[in-house]
Write an enzyme that holds these catalytic residues in place. Sequence first.
Site, PDB file in Angstrom:
ATOM      1  N   LYS A 159      70.806  46.593  30.240  1.00 48.26           N
ATOM      2  CA  LYS A 159      70.931  46.954  28.816  1.00 48.26           C
ATOM      3  C   LYS A 159      71.386  48.404  28.641  1.00 48.26           C
ATOM      4  O   LYS A 159      72.323  48.683  27.895  1.00 48.26           O
ATOM      5  CB  LYS A 159      69.587  46.730  28.097  1.00 48.26           C
ATOM      6  CG  LYS A 159      69.092  45.304  28.125  1.00 48.26           C
ATOM      7  CD  LYS A 159      67.833  45.138  27.298  1.00 48.26           C
ATOM      8  CE  LYS A 159      66.662  45.925  27.860  1.00 48.26           C
ATOM      9  NZ  LYS A 159      66.242  45.473  29.204  1.00 48.26           N
ATOM     10  N   ASP A 177      65.326  51.637  25.172  1.00 52.89           N
ATOM     11  CA  ASP A 177      64.043  51.243  25.757  1.00 52.89           C
ATOM     12  C   ASP A 177      63.069  50.686  24.725  1.00 52.89           C
ATOM     13  O   ASP A 177      62.564  49.573  24.865  1.00 52.89           O
ATOM     14  CB  ASP A 177      63.399  52.402  26.520  1.00 52.89           C
ATOM     15  CG  ASP A 177      62.233  51.912  27.364  1.00 52.89           C
ATOM     16  OD1 ASP A 177      62.406  50.927  28.108  1.00 52.89           O
ATOM     17  OD2 ASP A 177      61.138  52.499  27.272  1.00 52.89           O
TER      18      ASP A 177
END
Length: 313
Positions: A159, A177
């Site tokens: 990601k 995050d």
Amino acid sequence: MSKVRTEDIIKSFDLELISGEEGVHKPITTTDISRPALELAGFFNYYPAERVQLLGRTEIDFSGRLLKSERKERMELLCNDITPAIVISRGLEIPKELIESSERNSVPLLRTSMKTTRFSSKLTNYLESELAPTTAVHGVLIDIYGIGVLLTGQSGVGKSETALALIKRGHQLVADDCVEISEIEENMLVGSPPPLLKQLLEIRGLGIINVMTLFGAGAVRSSKKITLSVHLELWDEQKHYDRVGLDEDKVKIINTEIPKLTIPVRPGRNLAVIIEVAAMNFRLKNMGVNAAKQFTERLAEVIQNGSDQDTIT
């Protein structure tokens, strides 16, 4: 639901505290604001005591026309135990009976120089923002061509690396995050980073980098409306992935559903480009251009024409 206290709005709007200081720690639990016109006329059957009470020129002028005994009685009823605050707008003079009642019942009595409508609007916006239902999601939020794209997936799937590639392509990082999401109104989700992680991106093997320092102020933004979720998962040979684009999955966050795409990850796939195109395609769909639908319509037309020719021969 997060709580706002009376002392918070005093600080945020620089309000003058007239009396009832003992009640400044009362919680405000609703975004609604009440202008107690009927109550000043004596009708308290449906008095919304849990709301912030706002008195403007009309209410103050009307209270001045009441008999002293009536005014005292109604000001006492206004100062309910659960009333978080009473605010007087326009810097108006406050009836003595209201000051005495607020002090006696520990209901903060506040004053602002702002006009009634303007203060009501500002306070409502503030409370809707602060009292909005919130949640936190493990993922990355990127602004791609004005589309707030929430990247999710298990740790290590790529990601943050994908986000870095998108930033290099000129898009903006919102959060990495952990994404704090607020439902500020019906069907509207807004994501933002926790203060500790603002403008930061973690890349395994490289560590934490400051995106604004490396790429400039235009590479980050503080918040963004979330309109599309992209879930990254490791390629599963046994799983069927949509190859046309007709399937429309949804994911529910708090009480709002948004479109969800699942993109399989394996070596050789350029995820940044795929997600960038997914955002552009999402914009086109919102504008009424649906490539998958157009393809199926053409395919159906070809099949129908072929069937008609077979019938003729």
